[in-house]
Design a protein around this motif. Structure first.
Motif, PDB file in Angstrom:
ATOM      1  N   UNK A 169       1.812  10.677  52.095  1.00  0.00           N
ATOM      2  CA  UNK A 169       2.088   9.692  51.057  1.00  0.00           C
ATOM      3  C   UNK A 169       1.192   8.479  51.219  1.00  0.00           C
ATOM      4  N   UNK A 170       1.006   7.808  50.159  1.00  0.00           N
ATOM      5  CA  UNK A 170       0.090   6.668  50.172  1.00  0.00           C
ATOM      6  C   UNK A 170       0.406   5.791  48.983  1.00  0.00           C
ATOM      7  N   UNK A 171       0.154   4.495  49.137  1.00  0.00           N
ATOM      8  CA  UNK A 171       0.267   3.629  47.960  1.00  0.00           C
ATOM      9  C   UNK A 171      -0.925   2.689  47.911  1.00  0.00           C
ATOM     10  N   UNK A 172      -1.269   2.305  46.738  1.00  0.00           N
ATOM     11  CA  UNK A 172      -2.350   1.338  46.473  1.00  0.00           C
ATOM     12  C   UNK A 172      -3.690   1.749  47.080  1.00  0.00           C
ATOM     13  N   UNK A 173      -3.861   3.045  47.279  1.00  0.00           N
ATOM     14  CA  UNK A 173      -5.125   3.556  47.825  1.00  0.00           C
ATOM     15  C   UNK A 173      -5.495   2.879  49.148  1.00  0.00           C
ATOM     16  N   UNK A 174      -4.478   2.519  49.920  1.00  0.00           N
ATOM     17  CA  UNK A 174      -4.764   1.811  51.163  1.00  0.00           C
ATOM     18  C   UNK A 174      -4.740   2.805  52.317  1.00  0.00           C
ATOM     19  N   UNK A 175      -5.896   3.219  52.716  1.00  0.00           N
ATOM     20  CA  UNK A 175      -6.016   4.176  53.804  1.00  0.00           C
ATOM     21  C   UNK A 175      -7.362   3.937  54.458  1.00  0.00           C
ATOM     22  N   UNK A 176      -7.336   3.622  55.765  1.00  0.00           N
ATOM     23  CA  UNK A 176      -8.596   3.280  56.410  1.00  0.00           C
ATOM     24  C   UNK A 176      -8.661   3.846  57.814  1.00  0.00           C
ATOM     25  N   UNK A 177      -9.861   4.332  58.145  1.00  0.00           N
ATOM     26  CA  UNK A 177     -10.108   4.742  59.513  1.00  0.00           C
ATOM     27  C   UNK A 177     -10.406   3.498  60.334  1.00  0.00           C
ATOM     28  N   UNK A 178      -9.978   3.527  61.586  1.00  0.00           N
ATOM     29  CA  UNK A 178     -10.328   2.405  62.456  1.00  0.00           C
ATOM     30  C   UNK A 178     -11.824   2.477  62.751  1.00  0.00           C
ATOM     31  N   UNK A 179     -12.460   1.316  63.033  1.00  0.00           N
ATOM     32  CA  UNK A 179     -13.906   1.355  63.244  1.00  0.00           C
ATOM     33  C   UNK A 179     -14.322   2.256  64.404  1.00  0.00           C
ATOM     34  N   UNK A 180     -13.475   2.429  65.379  1.00  0.00           N
ATOM     35  CA  UNK A 180     -13.863   3.331  66.472  1.00  0.00           C
ATOM     36  C   UNK A 180     -13.565   4.791  66.148  1.00  0.00           C
ATOM     37  N   UNK A 181     -12.928   5.012  65.000  1.00  0.00           N
ATOM     38  CA  UNK A 181     -12.729   6.383  64.561  1.00  0.00           C
ATOM     39  C   UNK A 181     -11.523   7.059  65.172  1.00  0.00           C
ATOM     40  N   UNK A 182     -10.755   6.315  65.951  1.00  0.00           N
ATOM     41  CA  UNK A 182      -9.632   6.971  66.627  1.00  0.00           C
ATOM     42  C   UNK A 182      -8.401   7.047  65.743  1.00  0.00           C
ATOM     43  N   UNK A 183      -8.256   6.086  64.891  1.00  0.00           N
ATOM     44  CA  UNK A 183      -7.004   5.978  64.160  1.00  0.00           C
ATOM     45  C   UNK A 183      -7.237   5.972  62.656  1.00  0.00           C
ATOM     46  N   UNK A 209       6.792  -7.120  52.515  1.00  0.00           N
ATOM     47  CA  UNK A 209       6.730  -6.737  51.097  1.00  0.00           C
ATOM     48  C   UNK A 209       5.650  -5.659  50.953  1.00  0.00           C
ATOM     49  N   UNK A 210       5.434  -5.280  49.754  1.00  0.00           N
ATOM     50  CA  UNK A 210       4.402  -4.277  49.479  1.00  0.00           C
ATOM     51  C   UNK A 210       3.039  -4.768  49.955  1.00  0.00           C
ATOM     52  N   UNK A 211       2.388  -3.908  50.678  1.00  0.00           N
ATOM     53  CA  UNK A 211       1.079  -4.277  51.229  1.00  0.00           C
ATOM     54  C   UNK A 211       0.030  -4.126  50.126  1.00  0.00           C
ATOM     55  N   UNK A 212      -0.760  -5.138  50.003  1.00  0.00           N
ATOM     56  CA  UNK A 212      -1.800  -5.072  48.950  1.00  0.00           C
ATOM     57  C   UNK A 212      -3.196  -4.976  49.525  1.00  0.00           C
ATOM     58  N   UNK A 213      -3.326  -5.269  50.787  1.00  0.00           N
ATOM     59  CA  UNK A 213      -4.647  -5.193  51.382  1.00  0.00           C
ATOM     60  C   UNK A 213      -4.488  -4.814  52.843  1.00  0.00           C
ATOM     61  N   UNK A 214      -5.393  -4.008  53.298  1.00  0.00           N
ATOM     62  CA  UNK A 214      -5.323  -3.503  54.661  1.00  0.00           C
ATOM     63  C   UNK A 214      -6.708  -3.592  55.274  1.00  0.00           C
ATOM     64  N   UNK A 215      -6.771  -4.085  56.512  1.00  0.00           N
ATOM     65  CA  UNK A 215      -8.089  -4.176  57.130  1.00  0.00           C
ATOM     66  C   UNK A 215      -7.966  -4.067  58.640  1.00  0.00           C
ATOM     67  N   UNK A 263       2.302   2.839  52.877  1.00  0.00           N
ATOM     68  CA  UNK A 263       3.228   3.394  51.898  1.00  0.00           C
ATOM     69  C   UNK A 263       4.202   2.264  51.558  1.00  0.00           C
ATOM     70  N   UNK A 264       4.002   1.726  50.402  1.00  0.00           N
ATOM     71  CA  UNK A 264       4.777   0.551  49.973  1.00  0.00           C
ATOM     72  C   UNK A 264       4.656  -0.570  51.009  1.00  0.00           C
ATOM     73  N   UNK A 265       5.761  -0.904  51.711  1.00  0.00           N
ATOM     74  CA  UNK A 265       5.718  -2.003  52.663  1.00  0.00           C
ATOM     75  C   UNK A 265       5.527  -1.501  54.089  1.00  0.00           C
ATOM     76  N   UNK A 266       5.330  -0.196  54.263  1.00  0.00           N
ATOM     77  CA  UNK A 266       5.164   0.350  55.612  1.00  0.00           C
ATOM     78  C   UNK A 266       3.701   0.621  55.900  1.00  0.00           C
ATOM     79  N   UNK A 267       3.357   0.340  57.152  1.00  0.00           N
ATOM     80  CA  UNK A 267       2.010   0.642  57.608  1.00  0.00           C
ATOM     81  C   UNK A 267       2.110   1.762  58.625  1.00  0.00           C
ATOM     82  N   UNK A 268       1.398   2.844  58.369  1.00  0.00           N
ATOM     83  CA  UNK A 268       1.447   4.011  59.244  1.00  0.00           C
ATOM     84  C   UNK A 268       0.096   4.154  59.933  1.00  0.00           C
ATOM     85  N   UNK A 269       0.112   4.238  61.237  1.00  0.00           N
ATOM     86  CA  UNK A 269      -1.139   4.459  61.969  1.00  0.00           C
ATOM     87  C   UNK A 269      -1.058   5.830  62.606  1.00  0.00           C
TER      88      UNK A 269
END
Lengths: 458, 614
Positions: free
Chosen positions: A8-22, A49-55, A27-33
């Motif tokens: 599942x995913x929301x707001x197209x927020x999905x990112x690999x960590x810069x080291x590539x490990x994670x 609240x709902x996450x709108x930006x992830x970095x 998903x809404x207000x949850x951050x899954x690593x």
């Protein structure tokens, strides 16, 4: 080519960590690593609240989640799950948030671009930068993370401030000869800053790190100007895409134009390979008729394939609405391959096509015409392979060896709206509106060999 | 169409016809018109003759008739019918021998006349067909002229239209340019206005922003805060340093260090690139020298000074460079030296390549010689083959010639000669075309005359007069051009002899010659007649003086014509006279036969009159 299961995913927020490990996804207000290889959930954070930006921070230790609606930024540590940090911008509001390259400072832009607040995670100190300019790309860090260039607007004039990121000291402050600065970007070597004017005027200014104006470039006047700008990874070329449907490439020695890439709607050059995506009629039983005679590269069981079109090919063009703002014309996207050899461009008036140019020979190499509008494309970080998505259930890959169209498996329609490469270039995250999945490239032997040729050459 | 010049001229004969009544009338009594007709009437019309004789001579007027005939005959240069009178008083006796002689001569003359008439008729026919042809040609050409004129007019019209269009377009362009200028001005003014407005708006916006800033920030918003569990260490593990002047300086230093590094890196790259390029240059130079050194002997042998000296220079250069090995230096002198030497060598190479090209082309040209050198046998074989071919060709030519001669021998009568003449004259078409403009005028007049002929014969005389005038002028010009005709005429005769390389040609060619000379023979047969005509002619009608006599004769005849009144011609121009006139007019250029026609005017005249008899 293997695909992971769908998450599942929301707001197209999905990112690999810069080291590539994670792999972090929201998903809404949850951050899954997750672990990037096993996709097991490592951490699960809950925001207010709902996450709108992830970095991700540059050292992959922290994750920043911005909740613009609440004017909040929440930072999570991967090493210490119990560690938390919450930054409240209060009544000033929040429109943008980003990490500084050292991963210990967060730059928050308040509403109306009143100021930029630099919060430190190390000390209690807070720095304010006044008068940031509200523009397309007003903040840029050098690749080595030493310097920050910031576009400013004071007294109806554009300025650029260069800060030293280590102590946020102002290093240089100079005005730019622009009507309405639209964006700034450092060259990858961190020594040259490109600044360009808004679309009303074609103007590119090149500044040295010490604030000297190195060169100015103007291709034409009285017409809509620059739409997109990209540096080549070697800092050798600056590609400028403009509203006239052309890409102009400047060199780094004289800062003059080397060449001009036009994007005609009709391809007549026999040296260009035009890959045309063609719908394949669903196979009846196991009879594959007509037999698949696709382009190079293996075919998985997909419903579309690439055909090499014979010259001349006329590409589907879009008639732009002249009376509306932001017309769909001009070069809207361009990207250099990491090895500097290729440039991929998209002309917004030919939305289904991606042009690939050979930078060594400065000539067009291939045109990929998709059935649908190209949503996004991204070069693989290690090898010159281009991933394209069109909002359909397929992902397209181009490499100098050929083209593949891959159907994303799974029940239901998985509409790939965006994609991002794993830093190793081995896998690819495909994002749809509500879900994401990973696509592992190296597992497929055929693909490996197909791309391996290219890899051997480089 | 072109045979008018070789045949006898009916025109001239017609003129001479008019001449003879004139002369005879002076001596003739008005009542004896008949007798003249009788005298000239042809033998085949014997029945009529009988009736005429009965009318002319009756038992009662034998004496008168005889005396009249005698008178007439003597005026025509025949010996008197009477015996030489011994005394004035004695009645002259009819000399029967003389009468018979006269009769015989008259008959001969008659026959000759008939022959001449026949000739004239055939010529008339020929000329008529020629005339038709010419008329057709004329009509065609006129049509062509008309169409071309129309075309020209059309083109002119189109040209005019295009020019008009062009002008319009120019005008349009100008207006468009003006428009563009205007629009650009408008854009510029709009842009300035827009900028101005923008600035105004922005100032307002900034004021608002400032105010907002004050409102938001000065409140000491408690909300603006960072909650953090514990501060984390810096990524580099160091502690943050205080901001001092030192740090500032250090930052500057660092920045310049970075810039310097970048420039150094770039310089290194450029140096590397330069070194690479130099290496390439050096290699090129070496290769050039090695390539050119074996060549240097050749040019010297050829005493080609310029290249020789240059090559020696190159050698020196090469020695120098290899000795000093200054490639790694990047000073300007070396660069200059290098570029100069490369340029020199390049020039040599270029010239050498050009020379090679020339040699190649020469080799192509001198292919035969080379063949000779390379393989004499081949060459000999080739020559043998060629000789054989030549022989074969010669044989073929011979057979062709024989065939041609046979053909000519079998059909070497009047027709063939005329045909040959035709062929020859066809070659003159070109010239005729050149004189076309002159012709056209005549044609016009001719047409006019034709119309008048059909309308009324009365107007003919007047028209004819005008025509004759024109003809005189035309003939003048014609005669000016005639000399070439003569030459060709004589050449024509020579051609026959040229063809008659073989002995069997000579005999058939002979009959054609008497025919050509016939005209001269006839007048000489009747010396009185010629003497009469040649009174005004200074030269005797020999072949060498063709031209002169011709011109004189024609002038003579034209003068005569001028004196004719319409009444005089009228009686002669009934029925066929009309057409006869036409032929004569159209074929007037044919009077080039000249002497013959001029001299035989009497005969032609009588012949024409005979036609009017029934």
């Amino acid at each position: 080519m293997n695909f992971s299961e769908v998450f599942k995913l929301s707001s197209l927020l999905c990112k690999f960590s810069p080291d590539g490990k994670y792999l972090a996804s929201c998903v809404q207000y949850r951050l899954v690593v997750r672990d990037a290889n096993t996709l097991q959930i490592l951490q699960l954070y809950t925001c207010l609240d709902q996450i709108q930006h992830l970095e991700w921070s540059a050292d992959s230790l922290f994750i920043l989640c911005a909740l613009y609606k609440r004017g909040l930024v929440q930072v999570w540590s991967l090493e210490q799950p119990e560690w938390h940090c919450k930054i409240d911008e209060g009544s000033a509001g929040l429109v943008a948030s980003c990490w500084s390259p050292d991963g210990r400072h967060i730059l928050n832009t308040t509403e109306f671009h009143l100021r930029i607040t630099v919060w430190s995670l190390c000390t209690k100190s807070v720095s304010y930068i006044k008068y940031p300019k509200a523009c397309q790309q007003g903040i840029t860090f050098t690749r080595d993370g030493r310097y920050l260039a910031l576009a400013e607007r004071r007294d109806c004039r554009d300025y650029v401030s260069i800060f030293v990121c280590s102590d946020w000291q102002l290093l240089r402050h100079f005005d730019t000869d622009t009507q309405d600065l639209a964006g700034i970007e450092w060259a990858p070597n961190g020594c040259v800053l490109a600044a360009w004017d808004s679309c009303l005027e074609y103007k590119v200014l090149l500044y040295s790190l010490d604030g000297r104006l190195l060169s100015a470039f103007c291709a034409y006047e009285w017409s809509l100007g620059i739409k997109s700008v990209a540096w080549s990874p070697s800092s050798q070329f600056l590609a400028i895409g403009s509203y006239d449907g052309k890409v102009r490439i400047l060199n780094h020695v004289t800062w003059k134009m080397i060449t001009e890439f036009g994007h005609p709607a009709t391809v007549n050059n026999p040296k260009i390979v035009v890959y045309k995506e063609a719908e394949k009629s669903p196979p009846l039983g196991h009879l594959a008729f007509p037999p698949p005679r696709a382009a190079a590269g293996p075919m998985t069981s997909s419903e579309s394939k690439y055909e090499i079109a014979s010259m001349p090919v006329s590409l589907q063009t879009l008639k732009p609405a002249a009376d509306r703002a932001n017309p769909r014309i001009g070069i809207g996207a361009l990207a250099f391959s990491p090895d500097n050899y290729f440039l991929a461009t998209r002309n917004d008036s030919v939305p289904n096509a991606v042009w690939i140019w050979d930078i060594r020979k400065l000539r067009p190499l291939a045109v990929l015409e998709q059935l649908c509008t190209v949503r996004a494309f991204q070069w693989g970080p290690q090898q010159p392979r281009l991933a394209i998505c069109t909002g359909g259930s397929k992902v397209y890959l181009w490499s100098p060896a050929g083209c593949v169209s891959v159907q994303v498996p799974g029940e239901g329609d998985f509409q790939v709206l965006s994609l991002c490469w794993h830093p190793s270039g081995d896998s690819l995250a495909l994002l749809s509106k509500d879900h994401f999945c990973l696509c592992f490239l190296e597992m497929e032997e055929g693909v490996h060999t197909a791309f391996g040729q290219r890899g051997d050459c480089t | 169409m072109g045979d008018w010049m070789t045949v006898t001229d009916p025109g001239l004969s017609s003129e001479s016809k008019t001449l003879s009544p004139y002369t005879s009338e002076t001596k003739m009594s008005p009542s004896s018109l008949y007798s003249q007709q009788v005298l000239c009437s042809s033998i085949p019309l014997s029945k009529n003759m009988h009736s005429y004789f009965s009318a002319f001579c009756t038992e009662e007027n034998i004496e008168q008739s005889i005396s009249y005939l005698d008178q007439e005959l003597t005026t025509f240069g025949f010996p008197s019918l009477y015996e030489e009178s011994k005394g004035k008083e004695t009645k002259r006796e009819l000399n029967i021998v003389a009468v018979l002689n006269c009769m015989n001569e008259l008959l001969v003359l008659q026959r000759k006349n008939l022959l001449a008439q026949e000739n004239v008729e055939t010529q008339n026919l020929k000329l008529g067909s020629d005339m038709d042809h010419l008329q057709n040609c004329y009509a065609k050409l006129k049509e062509q002229l008309e169409t071309s004129r129309r075309e020209m007019i059309g083109l002119q019209e189109r040209d005019r239209q295009l020019q008009c269009k062009n002008r319009n377009l120019h005008q349009l362009l100008k207006t468009e340019k003006d428009e563009v200028q205007k629009l650009q001005n408008i854009i510029a003014s709009r842009a300035t206005q827009y900028n101005h407005d923008m600035k105004r708006k922005e100032r307002e916006y900034n004021k608002l922003k400032e105010r907002l800033h004050q409102l938001v920030m000065n409140k000491k918003d408690k909300k603006i805060a960072m909650e953090v569990l514990n501060y984390v260490g810096r990524a580099d593990g160091k502690r943050g340093s205080w901001r001092t002047g030192k740090t500032e300086a250090r930052n500057e230093d660092e920045m310049y260090k970075i810039l310097l590094n970048d420039y150094e890196y770039r310089q290194k790259q450029i140096l590397m690139e330069n070194a690479e390029l130099k290496k390439v240059l050096q290699q090129m130079k070496k290769e050039m020298i090695s390539l050119l050194s074996p060549q240097k002997q050749k040019p010297r042998e050829r005493a080609d000074d310029s290249t020789g000296t240059v090559i020696s220079d190159v050698e020196e250069d090469a020695g120098e460079l290899s000795r000093e090995s200054i490639w790694d230096l990047s000073c300007e002198t070396v660069r200059e030296q290098l570029t100069n030497s490369i340029r020199k060598q390049w020039r040599i190479l270029k010239s050498h390549v050009e020379k090679l090209d020339n040699q190649v082309s020469k080799v192509h040209l001198e292919g035969f010689n080379d063949e000779d050198v390379i393989s004499r046998q081949d060459h000999e074989q080739e020559t043998e083959k060629l000789e054989l071919e030549i022989q074969h060709c010669k044989e073929m030519i011979k057979t062709q010639q024989q065939l041609l001669q046979q053909q000519l021998a079998t059909a070497c009568d009047d027709d063939t000669t005329s045909l040959l003449r035709d062929c020859y004259l066809l070659e003159e078409k070109e010239r005729l075309k050149e004189e076309w403009s002159l012709f056209k005028e005549q044609k016009k007049n001719f047409e006019k005359e034709r119309r008048s002929f059909t309308e009324a014969a009365i107007r003919l005389g007047l028209e004819r007069k005008a025509f004759e005038e024109e003809r005189a002028s035309w003939l003048k010009q014609q005669f000016l051009n005639m000399t070439t005709f003569d030459h060709q005429n004589s050449e024509n005769v020579k051609l026959f002899s040229a063809f008659s390389g073989s002995s069997d040609w000579d005999t058939p060619s002979l009959p054609s010659r008497p025919r050509q000379k016939k005209p001269h023979g006839v007048p000489s047969g009747s010396p009185v007649c010629t003497s009469k005509l040649t009174k005004s002619l200074p030269a005797s009608p020999s072949t060498s003086d063709f031209c002169q006599t011709r011109s004189c004769a024609s002038e003579h005849s034209s003068i005569n014509v001028l004196n004719i009144t319409p009444e005089e011609t009228k009686p002669n121009q009934v029925g066929r006279g009309c057409t006869n006139q036409k032929w004569s007019m159209s074929s007037r250029p044919g009077s080039q036969e000249g002497c013959y026609s001029g001299c035989s005017s009497a005969y032609t005249n009588s012949h024409v009159e005979k036609d009017d008899l029934p």
